[in-house]
Write a protein that holds these residues in place. Structure first.
Motif, PDB file in Angstrom:
ATOM      1  N   GLN A 147      -3.445  38.440 -19.500  1.00 49.83           N
ATOM      2  CA  GLN A 147      -4.133  37.347 -20.178  1.00 49.83           C
ATOM      3  C   GLN A 147      -4.243  36.162 -19.216  1.00 49.83           C
ATOM      4  O   GLN A 147      -3.239  35.628 -18.780  1.00 49.83           O
ATOM      5  N   LEU A 148      -5.464  35.756 -18.891  1.00 51.90           N
ATOM      6  CA  LEU A 148      -5.665  34.630 -17.984  1.00 51.90           C
ATOM      7  C   LEU A 148      -5.960  33.337 -18.734  1.00 51.90           C
ATOM      8  O   LEU A 148      -6.117  32.285 -18.117  1.00 51.90           O
ATOM      9  N   GLY A 149      -6.072  33.413 -20.087  1.00 52.66           N
ATOM     10  CA  GLY A 149      -6.241  32.219 -20.902  1.00 52.66           C
ATOM     11  C   GLY A 149      -7.690  31.847 -21.159  1.00 52.66           C
ATOM     12  O   GLY A 149      -8.619  32.533 -20.750  1.00 52.66           O
ATOM     13  N   VAL A 150      -7.876  30.699 -21.826  1.00 54.40           N
ATOM     14  CA  VAL A 150      -9.211  30.198 -22.164  1.00 54.40           C
ATOM     15  C   VAL A 150      -9.702  29.337 -21.003  1.00 54.40           C
ATOM     16  O   VAL A 150      -8.974  28.482 -20.496  1.00 54.40           O
ATOM     17  N   MET A 151     -10.924  29.600 -20.571  1.00 49.10           N
ATOM     18  CA  MET A 151     -11.514  28.833 -19.456  1.00 49.10           C
ATOM     19  C   MET A 151     -13.024  28.788 -19.612  1.00 49.10           C
ATOM     20  O   MET A 151     -13.583  29.479 -20.452  1.00 49.10           O
ATOM     21  N   SER A 152     -13.660  27.986 -18.774  1.00 47.29           N
ATOM     22  CA  SER A 152     -15.118  27.887 -18.845  1.00 47.29           C
ATOM     23  C   SER A 152     -15.741  29.186 -18.344  1.00 47.29           C
ATOM     24  O   SER A 152     -15.144  29.920 -17.568  1.00 47.29           O
ATOM     25  N   LEU A 153     -16.944  29.451 -18.806  1.00 43.10           N
ATOM     26  CA  LEU A 153     -17.662  30.666 -18.429  1.00 43.10           C
ATOM     27  C   LEU A 153     -17.888  30.704 -16.914  1.00 43.10           C
ATOM     28  O   LEU A 153     -17.749  31.752 -16.286  1.00 43.10           O
ATOM     29  N   ARG A 154     -18.192  29.538 -16.319  1.00 38.66           N
ATOM     30  CA  ARG A 154     -18.453  29.461 -14.878  1.00 38.66           C
ATOM     31  C   ARG A 154     -17.225  29.922 -14.089  1.00 38.66           C
ATOM     32  O   ARG A 154     -17.322  30.728 -13.174  1.00 38.66           O
ATOM     33  N   SER A 155     -16.011  29.431 -14.469  1.00 40.44           N
ATOM     34  CA  SER A 155     -14.804  29.832 -13.728  1.00 40.44           C
ATOM     35  C   SER A 155     -14.516  31.325 -13.925  1.00 40.44           C
ATOM     36  O   SER A 155     -14.069  31.998 -13.009  1.00 40.44           O
ATOM     37  N   ALA A 156     -14.769  31.828 -15.136  1.00 40.31           N
ATOM     38  CA  ALA A 156     -14.534  33.248 -15.409  1.00 40.31           C
ATOM     39  C   ALA A 156     -15.447  34.111 -14.530  1.00 40.31           C
ATOM     40  O   ALA A 156     -15.008  35.104 -13.942  1.00 40.31           O
ATOM     41  N   ARG A 157     -16.733  33.715 -14.428  1.00 42.54           N
ATOM     42  CA  ARG A 157     -17.667  34.461 -13.574  1.00 42.54           C
ATOM     43  C   ARG A 157     -17.234  34.413 -12.118  1.00 42.54           C
ATOM     44  O   ARG A 157     -17.344  35.405 -11.395  1.00 42.54           O
ATOM     45  N   GLN A 158     -16.746  33.250 -11.708  1.00 42.07           N
ATOM     46  CA  GLN A 158     -16.310  33.072 -10.322  1.00 42.07           C
ATOM     47  C   GLN A 158     -15.139  34.009 -10.000  1.00 42.07           C
ATOM     48  O   GLN A 158     -15.130  34.664  -8.961  1.00 42.07           O
ATOM     49  N   ILE A 159     -14.177  34.111 -10.917  1.00 38.62           N
ATOM     50  CA  ILE A 159     -13.026  35.008 -10.723  1.00 38.62           C
ATOM     51  C   ILE A 159     -13.495  36.453 -10.631  1.00 38.62           C
ATOM     52  O   ILE A 159     -13.045  37.213  -9.770  1.00 38.62           O
ATOM     53  N   ILE A 184     -22.976  41.448 -20.387  1.00 36.33           N
ATOM     54  CA  ILE A 184     -22.252  41.410 -19.110  1.00 36.33           C
ATOM     55  C   ILE A 184     -22.794  40.285 -18.230  1.00 36.33           C
ATOM     56  O   ILE A 184     -23.966  39.915 -18.328  1.00 36.33           O
ATOM     57  N   ASN A 185     -21.931  39.752 -17.390  1.00 39.08           N
ATOM     58  CA  ASN A 185     -22.246  38.711 -16.412  1.00 39.08           C
ATOM     59  C   ASN A 185     -23.144  37.597 -16.949  1.00 39.08           C
ATOM     60  O   ASN A 185     -22.722  36.825 -17.795  1.00 39.08           O
ATOM     61  N   GLU A 186     -24.398  37.507 -16.488  1.00 36.05           N
ATOM     62  CA  GLU A 186     -25.284  36.405 -16.855  1.00 36.05           C
ATOM     63  C   GLU A 186     -25.769  36.457 -18.303  1.00 36.05           C
ATOM     64  O   GLU A 186     -26.345  35.493 -18.797  1.00 36.05           O
ATOM     65  N   GLN A 187     -25.571  37.561 -18.980  1.00 37.20           N
ATOM     66  CA  GLN A 187     -26.029  37.684 -20.367  1.00 37.20           C
ATOM     67  C   GLN A 187     -25.109  36.938 -21.332  1.00 37.20           C
ATOM     68  O   GLN A 187     -25.500  36.666 -22.465  1.00 37.20           O
ATOM     69  N   ILE A 188     -23.900  36.623 -20.928  1.00 34.43           N
ATOM     70  CA  ILE A 188     -22.931  35.943 -21.793  1.00 34.43           C
ATOM     71  C   ILE A 188     -23.378  34.494 -21.986  1.00 34.43           C
ATOM     72  O   ILE A 188     -23.693  33.805 -21.022  1.00 34.43           O
ATOM     73  N   ARG A 189     -23.397  34.031 -23.239  1.00 36.38           N
ATOM     74  CA  ARG A 189     -23.942  32.712 -23.565  1.00 36.38           C
ATOM     75  C   ARG A 189     -22.898  31.684 -24.005  1.00 36.38           C
ATOM     76  O   ARG A 189     -23.241  30.538 -24.237  1.00 36.38           O
ATOM     77  N   ALA A 190     -21.643  32.039 -24.161  1.00 34.80           N
ATOM     78  CA  ALA A 190     -20.621  31.095 -24.640  1.00 34.80           C
ATOM     79  C   ALA A 190     -20.264  30.080 -23.554  1.00 34.80           C
ATOM     80  O   ALA A 190     -20.404  30.347 -22.365  1.00 34.80           O
ATOM     81  N   LYS A 191     -19.795  28.888 -23.968  1.00 31.67           N
ATOM     82  CA  LYS A 191     -19.375  27.863 -23.000  1.00 31.67           C
ATOM     83  C   LYS A 191     -17.998  28.199 -22.443  1.00 31.67           C
ATOM     84  O   LYS A 191     -17.773  28.163 -21.244  1.00 31.67           O
ATOM     85  N   ASP A 192     -17.074  28.516 -23.366  1.00 28.77           N
ATOM     86  CA  ASP A 192     -15.708  28.870 -22.970  1.00 28.77           C
ATOM     87  C   ASP A 192     -15.429  30.297 -23.412  1.00 28.77           C
ATOM     88  O   ASP A 192     -15.948  30.759 -24.425  1.00 28.77           O
ATOM     89  N   VAL A 193     -14.573  30.972 -22.633  1.00 27.30           N
ATOM     90  CA  VAL A 193     -14.198  32.348 -22.967  1.00 27.30           C
ATOM     91  C   VAL A 193     -12.696  32.543 -22.776  1.00 27.30           C
ATOM     92  O   VAL A 193     -12.064  31.827 -22.000  1.00 27.30           O
ATOM     93  N   ARG A 194     -12.151  33.513 -23.519  1.00 25.73           N
ATOM     94  CA  ARG A 194     -10.763  33.921 -23.299  1.00 25.73           C
ATOM     95  C   ARG A 194     -10.836  35.099 -22.328  1.00 25.73           C
ATOM     96  O   ARG A 194     -11.479  36.098 -22.610  1.00 25.73           O
ATOM     97  N   LEU A 195     -10.187  34.960 -21.183  1.00 27.24           N
ATOM     98  CA  LEU A 195     -10.349  35.937 -20.115  1.00 27.24           C
ATOM     99  C   LEU A 195      -9.155  36.879 -20.028  1.00 27.24           C
ATOM    100  O   LEU A 195      -8.000  36.459 -20.087  1.00 27.24           O
ATOM    101  N   VAL A 196      -9.461  38.174 -19.881  1.00 30.32           N
ATOM    102  CA  VAL A 196      -8.453  39.212 -19.667  1.00 30.32           C
ATOM    103  C   VAL A 196      -8.800  39.860 -18.329  1.00 30.32           C
ATOM    104  O   VAL A 196      -9.937  40.251 -18.091  1.00 30.32           O
TER     105      VAL A 196
END
Length: 167
Positions: free
Chosen positions: A21-33, A3-15
């Protein structure tokens, strides 16, 4: 689950939390949302490419999951195995006493392991033990069925019987 900071991928598919479905985006933008919505970013499929993350209230999710596991555990039927021991040259009265004990165990919902113990030269006549186990099963055929057929294990011959399903 990460969860949150434990995720190590650069890009993620966000739901999203509404299963959108919010699509594929960078981990930073996903955390921000997730932060904007005051929820957690949870990696739900780490082996996907890119990993799938969902925005959710992780504490509530864990609570619901534990509740479901508890319910599933309640509905599980636990069988205990009781044992009745006989000798190959058992008298009729003793045989029926042991059979009644086995019937009581079956009524309580347990499985019954019927064991015939051989001593000394009795081992040279295993057919007597098998005949006794078959008789035992026949006497209880109204309430039980043989789950494991008679089998010799060392100096003992065993058979497992279980109660018939209620109809």
């Amino acid at each position: 689950m990460r969860i949150n900071e434990q995720i190590r991928a650069k890009d993620v598919r966000l739901v999203s939390d509404t299963n959108e479905q919010l699509g594929v985006m960078s981990l930073r933008s996903a955390r921000q949302i997730a932060e904007e919505r005051r929820l957690d970013l949870v990696e739900v499929a780490s082996n996907a490419n890119p990993p799938v993350c969902r925005i959710m209230n992780y504490g509530k999710y864990r609570y619901e999951q534990q509740k479901r596991e508890k319910e599933a555990k309640k509905k599980q039927k636990v069988f205990t195995l009781k044992e009745v021991k006989l000798r190959p040259n058992i008298e009729d009265h003793d045989f029926y006493v042991k059979m009644k004990a086995a019937q009581r165990f079956l009524d309580e919902g347990s499985k019954v392991k019927v064991t015939i113990m051989f001593r000394g030269r009795e081992m040279s006549h295993p057919e007597l033990g098998e005949k006794l186990l078959v008789r035992f099963a026949d006497e209880l055929k109204e309430v039980a069925h043989v789950e494991k057929a008679p089998k010799i294990e060392g100096r003992n011959m065993t058979m497992v019987i279980a109660a018939n399903k209620a109809k």
